[in-house]
Each structure stands twice: as C-alpha cells, then as structure tokens.
Design a protein around this motif. Structure first.
Motif, PDB file in Angstrom:
ATOM      1  N   UNK A 119       0.863  -1.178   0.000  1.00  0.00           N
ATOM      2  CA  UNK A 119       0.000   0.000   0.000  1.00  0.00           C
ATOM      3  C   UNK A 119       0.900   1.229   0.000  1.00  0.00           C
ATOM      4  N   UNK A 120       0.584   2.179  -0.898  1.00  0.00           N
ATOM      5  CA  UNK A 120       1.344   3.425  -0.948  1.00  0.00           C
ATOM      6  C   UNK A 120       0.403   4.591  -0.672  1.00  0.00           C
ATOM      7  N   UNK A 121       0.807   5.459   0.260  1.00  0.00           N
ATOM      8  CA  UNK A 121       0.083   6.692   0.538  1.00  0.00           C
ATOM      9  C   UNK A 121       0.435   7.673  -0.579  1.00  0.00           C
ATOM     10  N   UNK A 122      -0.566   8.145  -1.302  1.00  0.00           N
ATOM     11  CA  UNK A 122      -0.303   9.006  -2.451  1.00  0.00           C
ATOM     12  C   UNK A 122       0.053  10.434  -2.061  1.00  0.00           C
ATOM     13  N   UNK A 123      -0.176  10.816  -0.814  1.00  0.00           N
ATOM     14  CA  UNK A 123       0.221  12.150  -0.361  1.00  0.00           C
ATOM     15  C   UNK A 123       1.667  12.170   0.102  1.00  0.00           C
ATOM     16  N   UNK A 124       2.047  11.221   0.952  1.00  0.00           N
ATOM     17  CA  UNK A 124       3.404  11.199   1.506  1.00  0.00           C
ATOM     18  C   UNK A 124       4.360  10.319   0.697  1.00  0.00           C
ATOM     19  N   UNK A 125       3.814   9.474  -0.188  1.00  0.00           N
ATOM     20  CA  UNK A 125       4.559   8.492  -0.979  1.00  0.00           C
ATOM     21  C   UNK A 125       5.213   7.415  -0.121  1.00  0.00           C
ATOM     22  N   UNK A 126       4.771   7.290   1.130  1.00  0.00           N
ATOM     23  CA  UNK A 126       5.256   6.203   1.981  1.00  0.00           C
ATOM     24  C   UNK A 126       4.609   4.910   1.515  1.00  0.00           C
ATOM     25  N   UNK A 127       5.400   3.836   1.551  1.00  0.00           N
ATOM     26  CA  UNK A 127       4.931   2.556   1.059  1.00  0.00           C
ATOM     27  C   UNK A 127       5.222   1.490   2.099  1.00  0.00           C
ATOM     28  N   UNK A 128       4.293   0.564   2.279  1.00  0.00           N
ATOM     29  CA  UNK A 128       4.513  -0.514   3.225  1.00  0.00           C
ATOM     30  C   UNK A 128       3.874  -1.803   2.758  1.00  0.00           C
ATOM     31  N   UNK A 129       4.403  -2.914   3.230  1.00  0.00           N
ATOM     32  CA  UNK A 129       3.875  -4.230   2.907  1.00  0.00           C
ATOM     33  C   UNK A 129       2.618  -4.452   3.747  1.00  0.00           C
ATOM     34  N   UNK A 130       1.474  -4.588   3.094  1.00  0.00           N
ATOM     35  CA  UNK A 130       0.202  -4.778   3.795  1.00  0.00           C
ATOM     36  C   UNK A 130       0.002  -6.218   4.242  1.00  0.00           C
ATOM     37  N   UNK A 131       0.715  -7.156   3.620  1.00  0.00           N
ATOM     38  CA  UNK A 131       0.533  -8.576   3.924  1.00  0.00           C
ATOM     39  C   UNK A 131       1.876  -9.266   4.144  1.00  0.00           C
ATOM     40  N   UNK A 132       2.687  -8.786   5.068  1.00  0.00           N
ATOM     41  CA  UNK A 132       4.011  -9.408   5.223  1.00  0.00           C
ATOM     42  C   UNK A 132       3.879 -10.874   5.640  1.00  0.00           C
ATOM     43  N   UNK A 133       4.429 -11.745   4.824  1.00  0.00           N
ATOM     44  CA  UNK A 133       4.370 -13.173   5.121  1.00  0.00           C
ATOM     45  C   UNK A 133       5.459 -13.872   4.329  1.00  0.00           C
ATOM     46  N   UNK A 134       5.602 -15.137   4.550  1.00  0.00           N
ATOM     47  CA  UNK A 134       6.530 -15.958   3.781  1.00  0.00           C
ATOM     48  C   UNK A 134       5.755 -16.774   2.754  1.00  0.00           C
ATOM     49  N   UNK A 135       4.628 -16.216   2.280  1.00  0.00           N
ATOM     50  CA  UNK A 135       3.770 -16.862   1.302  1.00  0.00           C
ATOM     51  C   UNK A 135       3.466 -15.882   0.180  1.00  0.00           C
ATOM     52  N   UNK A 136       2.896 -16.405  -0.897  1.00  0.00           N
ATOM     53  CA  UNK A 136       2.448 -15.555  -1.986  1.00  0.00           C
ATOM     54  C   UNK A 136       1.129 -14.905  -1.604  1.00  0.00           C
ATOM     55  N   UNK A 137       1.078 -13.582  -1.655  1.00  0.00           N
ATOM     56  CA  UNK A 137      -0.135 -12.810  -1.379  1.00  0.00           C
ATOM     57  C   UNK A 137      -0.324 -11.858  -2.559  1.00  0.00           C
ATOM     58  N   UNK A 138      -1.484 -11.929  -3.218  1.00  0.00           N
ATOM     59  CA  UNK A 138      -1.684 -11.116  -4.409  1.00  0.00           C
ATOM     60  C   UNK A 138      -3.169 -10.895  -4.667  1.00  0.00           C
ATOM     61  N   UNK A 139      -3.474 -10.206  -5.755  1.00  0.00           N
ATOM     62  CA  UNK A 139      -4.837  -9.953  -6.219  1.00  0.00           C
ATOM     63  C   UNK A 139      -5.711  -9.325  -5.135  1.00  0.00           C
ATOM     64  N   UNK A 140      -5.286  -8.199  -4.613  1.00  0.00           N
ATOM     65  CA  UNK A 140      -6.007  -7.535  -3.534  1.00  0.00           C
ATOM     66  C   UNK A 140      -7.150  -6.656  -4.021  1.00  0.00           C
TER      67      UNK A 140
END
Length: 181
Positions: A119-140
């Motif tokens: 997820x990226x904040x479009x105002x601050x341009x900060x980005x973070x992993x919304x689903x940190x895991x050791x698995x494949x996470x996609x198609x949100x």
C-alpha cells in the motif's frame, strides 16, 4: 602583493575546475515515461478524480513508473519508480488517498521470490507491505470503507482468500478457493 596574486590564481583555478567538471560529468537524463504529445491527448476537462496506472518505456525495461492523472488538478505526475519486477493489480483506495498493488519480491529468509501486497500513501509516498508473510499474497481488493483488503494467498499450502485489517494490522482466513469453485 604576492598574496593577492596567489588568491587570484586559486579563484581562477577553482573556476576552471568547476567549468570542466560541469561540462564533463553529465548525469543521465531522467526518463520521460509520457511524452508531451501523449500528455496533450489527456482529456483533463472530462476527468473527475484520480487515475493511477503503471507505465514502462522501451529505453529502460527494468523500470516501471507508477503514474497518477488527477482530473481535478489537471495534472499528470510520476508517483514513484519501481525496479526489476512489474507491480500488478493496481487498485486505488475508495477515498483515492492510497494505492494497493502486488509486487514480486525476494524474501531473504526463505531464499525465494514471492508476491506481496503493498500500500502506498499518495500524499506522503510512503509505502509498506500490507501482507508481510513468507507466502504468496496477491490480487487484492479494498473494502468499501478502505480499512480492509481482501487478497489471494497460498498460506497453509492451499489457495485461499484472506482479509487484512489495516487498522489492527491483523490478517485472517476467509475461505478456501476450492470451497467456492
């Protein structure tokens, strides 16, 4: 008198060095992911809200530009540049303040590449992993209030739909894909 001559020589020498370094050392020009001709075709007057999209250019196939068209502001801008892997499944949040995307990254602990949701904040341009895991996470996909994200994952060695609550930073299993096919 001798001191002034020395002072003039140093200034003269520094000026020459600056001119030489400026003319010889050229930094690479920034890529232009959208040409002026393409930008002129954007119907800003017909747009309301924001459109986020990815753009590649032939000169730099290893880079992907995350772009934003803002109909209200009548602007086009490069939000950020991502490298090596193509972010996919771009989804603008319901309030248009964040963008959700899948990104194929290297996870060091298991020495493997995995899809992860960012997820990226479009105002601050900060980005973070919304689903940190050791698995494949996609198609949100965003919930209507923008506080949750439903996503596909192969956690527990099966294909399932999960939900992450962004306010509590917790994920939980919703349904196995096999149960709905």
């Amino acid at each position: 008198m001798r001191f002034q001559h020395y002072k003039i020589s140093v200034v003269y020498l520094l000026t020459i060095l600056i001119l030489i370094s400026h003319s010889c050392i050229k930094s690479p020009s920034e890529p232009k992911p959208i040409t002026a001709k393409e930008e002129a075709k954007i119907p800003f007057d017909k747009l309301q809200g924001k459109i986020a999209f990815k753009r590649t250019i032939d000169d730099r196939p290893e880079e992907y530009f995350l772009m934003m068209i803002d109909g209200k502001e009548k602007s086009l801008e490069v939000i950020t540049t991502l490298y090596t892997n193509n972010p996919t499944n771009l989804m603008l949040s319901p309030d248009a303040s964040h963008i959700l995307f899948s990104y194929f990254i290297f996870k060091g602990q298991i020495q493997s590449f995995l899809w992860q949701m960012y997820v990226m904040n479009l105002n601050s341009l900060e980005m973070g992993n919304a689903t940190p895991s050791l698995y494949n996470d996609s198609y949100g996909a965003w919930s209507p209030d923008g506080n949750k994200i439903a996503f596909w994952s192969d956690r527990d060695s099966q294909s399932s739909i999960w939900l992450v609550d962004l306010e509590t930073d917790s994920s939980y299993h919703l349904v196995d894909i096999n149960d709905i096919t």
